[in-house]
Design a protein around this motif. Structure first.
Motif, PDB file in Angstrom:
ATOM      1  N   SER A  66       6.073  -0.862   0.605  1.00 18.18           N
ATOM      2  CA  SER A  66       4.964   0.545  -0.139  1.00 18.18           C
ATOM      3  C   SER A  66       5.117   0.002  -1.534  1.00 18.18           C
ATOM      4  CB  SER A  66       5.768   1.586   0.119  1.00 18.18           C
ATOM      5  OG  SER A  66       6.877   1.756  -1.026  1.00 18.18           O
ATOM      6  N   GLY A  67       3.832   0.311  -2.148  1.00 13.49           N
ATOM      7  CA  GLY A  67       3.802   0.132  -3.641  1.00 13.49           C
ATOM      8  C   GLY A  67       5.013   0.603  -4.368  1.00 13.49           C
ATOM      9  N   VAL A  94      -0.896 -11.575  -2.820  1.00  9.58           N
ATOM     10  CA  VAL A  94      -0.505 -10.310  -2.512  1.00  9.58           C
ATOM     11  C   VAL A  94      -1.871  -9.651  -1.971  1.00  9.58           C
ATOM     12  CG1 VAL A  94       0.262  -8.011  -3.514  1.00  9.58           C
ATOM     13  CG2 VAL A  94       1.011 -10.166  -4.277  1.00  9.58           C
ATOM     14  N   LEU A  95      -1.772  -8.877  -0.700  1.00 11.91           N
ATOM     15  CA  LEU A  95      -2.730  -8.181  -0.082  1.00 11.91           C
ATOM     16  C   LEU A  95      -2.367  -6.655  -0.560  1.00 11.91           C
ATOM     17  CD1 LEU A  95      -3.284  -9.864   3.154  1.00 11.91           C
ATOM     18  CD2 LEU A  95      -4.287 -10.435   1.179  1.00 11.91           C
ATOM     19  N   ALA A  96      -3.279  -6.003  -1.318  1.00 11.74           N
ATOM     20  CA  ALA A  96      -2.871  -4.605  -1.774  1.00 11.74           C
ATOM     21  C   ALA A  96      -4.149  -3.618  -1.101  1.00 11.74           C
ATOM     22  CB  ALA A  96      -3.108  -4.636  -3.184  1.00 11.74           C
ATOM     23  N   VAL A  97      -3.729  -2.772  -0.445  1.00 12.59           N
ATOM     24  CA  VAL A  97      -4.556  -1.956   0.270  1.00 12.59           C
ATOM     25  C   VAL A  97      -4.752  -0.734  -0.593  1.00 12.59           C
ATOM     26  CG1 VAL A  97      -5.059  -0.670   2.347  1.00 12.59           C
ATOM     27  CG2 VAL A  97      -3.596  -2.570   2.601  1.00 12.59           C
ATOM     28  N   VAL A  98      -5.992  -0.655  -1.284  1.00 16.84           N
ATOM     29  CA  VAL A  98      -6.018   0.327  -2.241  1.00 16.84           C
ATOM     30  C   VAL A  98      -7.349   1.211  -1.891  1.00 16.84           C
ATOM     31  CG1 VAL A  98      -6.438   0.923  -4.600  1.00 16.84           C
ATOM     32  CG2 VAL A  98      -5.098  -1.205  -3.932  1.00 16.84           C
ATOM     33  N   GLY A  99      -6.965   2.469  -1.755  1.00 13.90           N
ATOM     34  CA  GLY A  99      -8.393   3.489  -1.354  1.00 13.90           C
ATOM     35  C   GLY A  99      -8.494   4.343  -2.462  1.00 13.90           C
ATOM     36  N   SER A 100      -9.248   5.595  -2.270  1.00 13.13           N
ATOM     37  CA  SER A 100      -9.791   6.249  -3.503  1.00 13.13           C
ATOM     38  C   SER A 100      -8.765   7.554  -3.566  1.00 13.13           C
ATOM     39  CB  SER A 100     -11.118   6.622  -3.133  1.00 13.13           C
ATOM     40  OG  SER A 100     -11.429   7.188  -1.852  1.00 13.13           O
ATOM     41  N   GLY A 101      -7.883   7.990  -2.313  1.00 10.21           N
ATOM     42  CA  GLY A 101      -7.200   9.087  -2.370  1.00 10.21           C
ATOM     43  C   GLY A 101      -5.974   9.008  -3.152  1.00 10.21           C
ATOM     44  N   PRO A 102      -4.942  10.026  -3.173  1.00 12.01           N
ATOM     45  CA  PRO A 102      -3.622   9.795  -3.863  1.00 12.01           C
ATOM     46  C   PRO A 102      -2.847   8.605  -3.582  1.00 12.01           C
ATOM     47  CG  PRO A 102      -3.958  12.057  -2.841  1.00 12.01           C
ATOM     48  CD  PRO A 102      -5.096  11.108  -2.252  1.00 12.01           C
ATOM     49  N   GLY A 152       0.770  -1.186   0.070  1.00 12.75           N
ATOM     50  CA  GLY A 152      -0.012  -0.090  -0.037  1.00 12.75           C
ATOM     51  C   GLY A 152       0.834   1.080  -0.155  1.00 12.75           C
ATOM     52  N   ARG A 153       0.229   2.461  -0.237  1.00  9.28           N
ATOM     53  CA  ARG A 153       0.935   3.477  -0.370  1.00  9.28           C
ATOM     54  C   ARG A 153       0.435   4.803   0.602  1.00  9.28           C
ATOM     55  NH1 ARG A 153       3.843   6.136  -5.551  1.00  9.28           N
ATOM     56  NH2 ARG A 153       5.034   7.004  -3.733  1.00  9.28           N
ATOM     57  N   ARG A 167      -4.666   6.008  -5.831  1.00  6.75           N
ATOM     58  CA  ARG A 167      -4.606   5.894  -7.110  1.00  6.75           C
ATOM     59  C   ARG A 167      -2.984   5.616  -7.803  1.00  6.75           C
ATOM     60  NH1 ARG A 167      -7.762  10.563  -5.786  1.00  6.75           N
ATOM     61  NH2 ARG A 167      -6.264  12.106  -5.825  1.00  6.75           N
ATOM     62  N   SER A 168      -2.312   5.931  -6.733  1.00  5.81           N
ATOM     63  CA  SER A 168      -0.831   5.607  -7.196  1.00  5.81           C
ATOM     64  C   SER A 168      -0.668   4.216  -7.281  1.00  5.81           C
ATOM     65  CB  SER A 168       0.333   6.312  -6.055  1.00  5.81           C
ATOM     66  OG  SER A 168       0.291   5.363  -4.985  1.00  5.81           O
ATOM     67  N   MET A 169      -1.445   3.236  -6.687  1.00  5.67           N
ATOM     68  CA  MET A 169      -1.417   2.079  -6.525  1.00  5.67           C
ATOM     69  C   MET A 169      -1.750   1.467  -8.338  1.00  5.67           C
ATOM     70  SD  MET A 169      -0.299   0.532  -4.011  1.00  5.67           S
ATOM     71  CE  MET A 169      -0.675  -1.138  -4.100  1.00  5.67           C
TER      72      MET A 169
END
Length: 350
Positions: free
Chosen positions: A245-246, A263-271, A218-219, A274-276
């Motif tokens: 980190s991504g 792979v567990l990827a934590v991906v939200g809607s903020g910057p 995640g980032r 989006r960088s993921m």
């Protein structure tokens, strides 16, 4: 006889109530008063010191501090003080010790040395009468209550929320959160309740029962979540889990991912989320077994859904299904996550 995992399950389920408790006038008012003192003292930089799970909460605090307050922030290495006897000049700093127990001698020594050097010191802990809290000039009680399982869950999220309220209180100047900020925080208990009803974590456990290793990523604000998820899986299932980190994942470690490495990827809607978008296609090229955690929908990936919130708040929700996965996976592998081998509630390091 108590069934294996009952304690951890109860601790996880108590987190929405813990959020609500920390947001009551009693505890929110206490945090606001601490925030007002910090704002008045105007530290030029912030140093966090912590171990284990609390280290990930401290990392979240560092992100908040730099992004929301514009102050340089970092994580101290306690051994610099305790093993090497160094005494850094912290006269213009706020030094924050984050510890569920407040009983780690090295963290207490860091705060003592920082206070002697003229720093403003703060303890964020679940034990207001602990050595850490007594050593610090200021103290915040995260009010999580007794944690049944050895592996920390509800104390972690209570630390996150306390740090969030503290930083936003400092940003406000007088410690009092703006009305829109307070309204958003007041919604978190219900959103957490909703997140915990998702059956996906338990359904994924049989899929990964025989996994040999796992990667979390995640980032930004999501990176502490990735690190905490990896730690929980290692503590409870003894499953080697590496957190990146991504951005760092693309700098070489991506090569280790393949269909046999989940792979567990934590991906939200903020910057950060989006960088993921740069990372996920590369994982697709490797045919990695990807599970997305968060509010973002990613085509072709299994998803542990989390309600969409401001990216600052997402770590309070994203970690919940990952805690559930750690619990379910440990049980599927025949382990007792309430009492993992080699783990103690208070780890006394120097």
């Amino acid at each position: 006889m108590t069934r294996p995992g009952a304690g951890m399950a109860a601790d996880i389920d108590e987190q929405p109530a813990g959020y609500a408790r920390l947001l009551t006038a009693e505890h929110a008012g206490a945090i606001a008063r601490v925030a007002a003192v910090i704002a008045q003292r105007r530290p030029r930089h912030v140093v966090f010191t912590a171990r284990g799970t609390s280290d990930h909460a401290a990392l979240y605090g560092a992100y908040l501090t730099e992004i929301r307050l514009g102050l340089p922030a970092g994580l101290a290495s306690p051994s610099v003080v305790t093993l090497y006897g160094a005494r850094p000049d912290l006269s213009d700093a706020l030094v924050v010790g984050v510890s569920q127990s407040g009983g780690s001698p090295d963290l207490t020594e860091v705060l003592r040395a920082a206070r002697d050097a003229g720093a403003l010191t703060l303890a964020v802990t679940n034990a207001p009468g602990s050595p850490l809290a007594e050593t610090a000039e200021l103290s915040v009680d995260i009010a999580a209550g007794h944690e049944r399982a050895v592996a920390a869950t509800k104390t972690y999220t209570a630390e996150l929320l306390a740090l969030l309220m503290l930083v936003e209180g400092v940003r406000a100047g007088d410690g009092v959160l703006p009305a829109d900020e307070r309204a958003a925080l007041d919604a978190l208990p219900e959103l957490a309740e909703r997140t915990l009803t998702d059956p996906t974590p338990a359904q994924l456990a049989p899929r990964y029962r025989f996994a040999g290793q796992l990667v979390t990523t995640g980032r930004g604000y999501a990176y502490p979540t990735a690190r905490e998820a990896a730690l929980k899986l290692m503590e409870t299932s003894y499953l080697p889990a590496l957190a990146f980190s991504g951005a760092d994942l693309l700098h070489g470690p991506l090569a280790m991912t393949d269909p046999d490495v989940p792979v567990l990827a934590v991906v939200g809607s903020g910057p950060g989320g989006r960088s993921m978008e740069e990372v996920l296609p590369r994982l697709g090229e490797r045919r990695a077994d990807v599970v997305v955690v968060g509010s973002a929908e990613v085509e072709g990936a299994t998803r542990m859904a989390v309600p969409e919130v401001d990216e600052r708040y997402a770590p309070l929700l994203d970690i919940l299904p990952l805690q559930r996965l750690a619990l379910s996976l440990a049980l599927a592998r025949g382990e007792d996550p309430d009492a993992p081998r080699g783990l103690k509630k208070v780890t006394a390091t120097r």
